[in-house]
Scaffold this active site. Structure first.
Site, PDB file in Angstrom:
ATOM      1  CD  GLU A   1      34.159  34.662  37.529  1.00 48.46           C
ATOM      2  OE1 GLU A   1      35.063  35.436  37.203  1.00 48.46           O
ATOM      3  OE2 GLU A   1      34.241  33.896  38.513  1.00 48.46           O
TER       4      GLU A   1
ATOM      5  CD  GLU B   1      35.419  30.106  38.642  1.00 50.30           C
ATOM      6  OE1 GLU B   1      36.017  30.997  39.302  1.00 50.30           O
ATOM      7  OE2 GLU B   1      35.299  30.139  37.403  1.00 50.30           O
TER       8      GLU B   1
HETATM    9  O1  IFM Z   1      40.905  32.089  37.935  1.00 52.66           O
HETATM   10  C1  IFM Z   1      39.680  32.745  37.976  1.00 52.66           C
HETATM   11  C2  IFM Z   1      38.694  32.115  37.027  1.00 52.66           C
HETATM   12  O2  IFM Z   1      39.179  32.048  35.731  1.00 52.66           O
HETATM   13  C3  IFM Z   1      37.421  32.925  37.017  1.00 52.66           C
HETATM   14  N1  IFM Z   1      36.917  33.118  38.353  1.00 52.66           N
HETATM   15  C4  IFM Z   1      37.838  33.577  39.357  1.00 52.66           C
HETATM   16  C5  IFM Z   1      39.077  32.708  39.352  1.00 52.66           C
HETATM   17  C6  IFM Z   1      40.046  33.176  40.443  1.00 52.66           C
HETATM   18  O3  IFM Z   1      40.402  34.502  40.283  1.00 52.66           O
END
Ligand code: IFM
Length: 469
Positions: free
Chosen positions: A164, A356
């Site tokens: 990210e 994710e």
């Molecule tokens: O917990 C985070 C993760 O570390 C990175 N992406 C979003 C998740 C939820 O906020």
């Protein structure tokens, strides 16, 4: 018949900083998140991640959970400061040994490791020269990536360089809400660019050690105009440039999008040539074997005047029709299908892995000792259905990693938000498998979406869960 292709990777994800704890063990160096957490008020509840899920010590238990949930993949990250405590130079073998043990244990159980190199916990020492805002950090990252791949490259088939970059740029360097807590638009632009350059440099360094596939994880947010007013349509396009295309386009070979470049130049009052130098785009392009997609929600966009706290002419507005998680995040699974189809259309041939996707729901154990997180079950089902719909229309989705395997340290929000398939009792470290995990295990075993049978005694859902149930 299976809805998902043979070899589809079913998994769950975590990151080092959010789960490991054991800061002072095995020569680990300090990371920027300890520095940030020391600032009064930086972390909700005043906590820190020095224990978290205690996974540095309890990792065999976490792997047993994966196995018992039938999962075939585990996405986790290496802590840079365990491997190079000062960010460059001396290598801490005990850190590498630790991750090697995890990789080997996963492989022994038939679980595919998906390894992230930078999930935000940069060594503190690198802040002396500006962290990601400094160009020399690109070389430091390549050195770390080279070291990690030299040890693990023969066994890890999927690598994620950056997690990210937009969030690091925005929260870490523009708004100062995450480590390292910098509030400077110019630094944010530089950080974002250096993260991408570092992806390129790391990939080049790693190729000599691994035939694994290498990519970067982007948190992509479909941007929807709040109305049909051309100004809102333009705002949505601008926001898409800021959040999505600014990262997608250079990574996938097209260079930075000119419309967003113009927004940045106007906001900074200068051209970007000092930061984005001649030849940089070709050092980023052509180095992604796959795209790792983190998907949580969309952004509904409205035109808005530029101001001291608004460098770009748009703002996010609420979608009154959307259901929400306990944290207020809008739940829009259909946007995931659209996103995957868009990626398939715009960047044909690039394999997509969902690295994710998940939701905050605060359910805790009830009188029977179980966590009946029915809303997460519904969330999971809707999002897997969205993935299935995209697959049916040709999107090359190769896997799905739920965020997260465990409740964990949710950065500046501390421990209140719970994202896990598995509940963590932070007083004892005990893990309790939530109903959503049992449901996920059933889907994985079946290879297609199954209904959650509320009436079925929970103990029968996943026979092998006894030890953790
Ligand atoms: O917990 C985070 C993760 O570390 C990175 N992406 C979003 C998740 C939820 O906020």
């Amino acid at each position: 018949m299976s809805d998902f292709s043979d070899g589809f990777l079913w998994g769950a994800a975590t990151s080092a900083y959010q789960t490991e704890g054991s800061f002072d063990v095995d020569g680990r160096g300090r990371s920027v998140w300890e520095d940030f957490a020391d600032r009064p008020g930086a972390i909700e509840g005043g906590g820190d991640a020095s224990v978290a899920c205690d996974s540095y010590r309890r990792w065999p238990e976490d792997i047993a959970l994966l196995e018992q949930l039938n999962l075939g993949a585990y996405r986790f990250s290496l802590a840079w400061s365990r491997i190079m405590p000062e960010g460059t130079g001396a290598v801490e073998q005990r850190g590498l040994d630790h991750y090697e043990r995890i990789v080997d244990a996963l492989l022994e159980r038939g679980i595919t490791p998906v390894v992230t190199l930078n999930h935000w916990d940069m060594p503190s020492a690198l802040m002396a020269c500006g962290g990601w805002a400094a160009r020399r950090t690109v070389d430091a990252f390549a050195e770390y990536a080279d070291t990690a791949a030299e040890r693990l490259g023969d066994r890890v088939p999927w690598w994620i360089t950056q997690n990210e970059p937009w969030i690091i740029q925005l929260l870490g360097y523009q708004l100062g809400l995450h480590a390292p807590g910098v509030r400077d638009l110019g630094a944010a632009l530089a950080a974002g660019h250096h993260l991408l350059l570092a992806h390129g440099a790391a990939t080049d360094a790693m190729r000599t050690h691994t035939t694994g596939r290498i990519g970067a994880a982007l948190n992509l947010l479909p941007c929807i105009p709040a109305s049909s007013d051309p100004a809102d349509v333009e705002a949505a396009r601008g926001s898409d440039g800021y959040v999505n295309r600014w990262f997608l386009e250079p990574l996938l070979g097209r260079g930075y999008p000119p419309d967003m470049r113009a927004h940045w130049e106007r906001a900074l009052g200068r051209n970007l040539d000092e930061v984005i130098r001649d030849g940089d785009e070709s050092r980023i392009a052509g180095r992604s074997d796959f795209l790792a997609v983190n998907y949580y929600t969309h952004r509904v966009m409205q035109a808005a005047p530029i101001g001291p706290d608004r460098p770009f002419p748009w703002q996010v507005v609420a979608d009154p029709s959307a259901a929400r998680t306990d944290e207020g995040t809008e739940i829009v699974p259909e946007s995931l299908t659209e996103l995957l189809l868009r990626l398939h259309h715009d960047y044909p041939g690039v394999p997509l892995m969902i690295t994710e996707n998940g939701a905050i729901y605060g359910d805790s154990p009830t009188h029977d000792g179980r966590v009946h997180d029915v809303r997460r079950i519904r969330y999971l089902r809707m999002h897997l259905q969205a993935v299935r719909d995209a697959l049916a229309q040709g999107a090359p989705v190769v896997g799905y990693m739920h965020w997260s395997l465990l409740d964990n340290f949710e950065w500046a929000l501390g421990y209140r938000p719970r994202f896990g398939l598995v509940y963590v009792d932070y007083r004892t470290g005990d893990r309790i498998v939530k109903d959503s995990a049992r449901y996920y295990a059933e889907i994985v075993r079946a290879g297609h979406l199954v209904e959650w049978d509320h009436k079925r005694p929970i103990g029968q859902v996943v026979d092998s869960l006894g030890a953790f149930g």
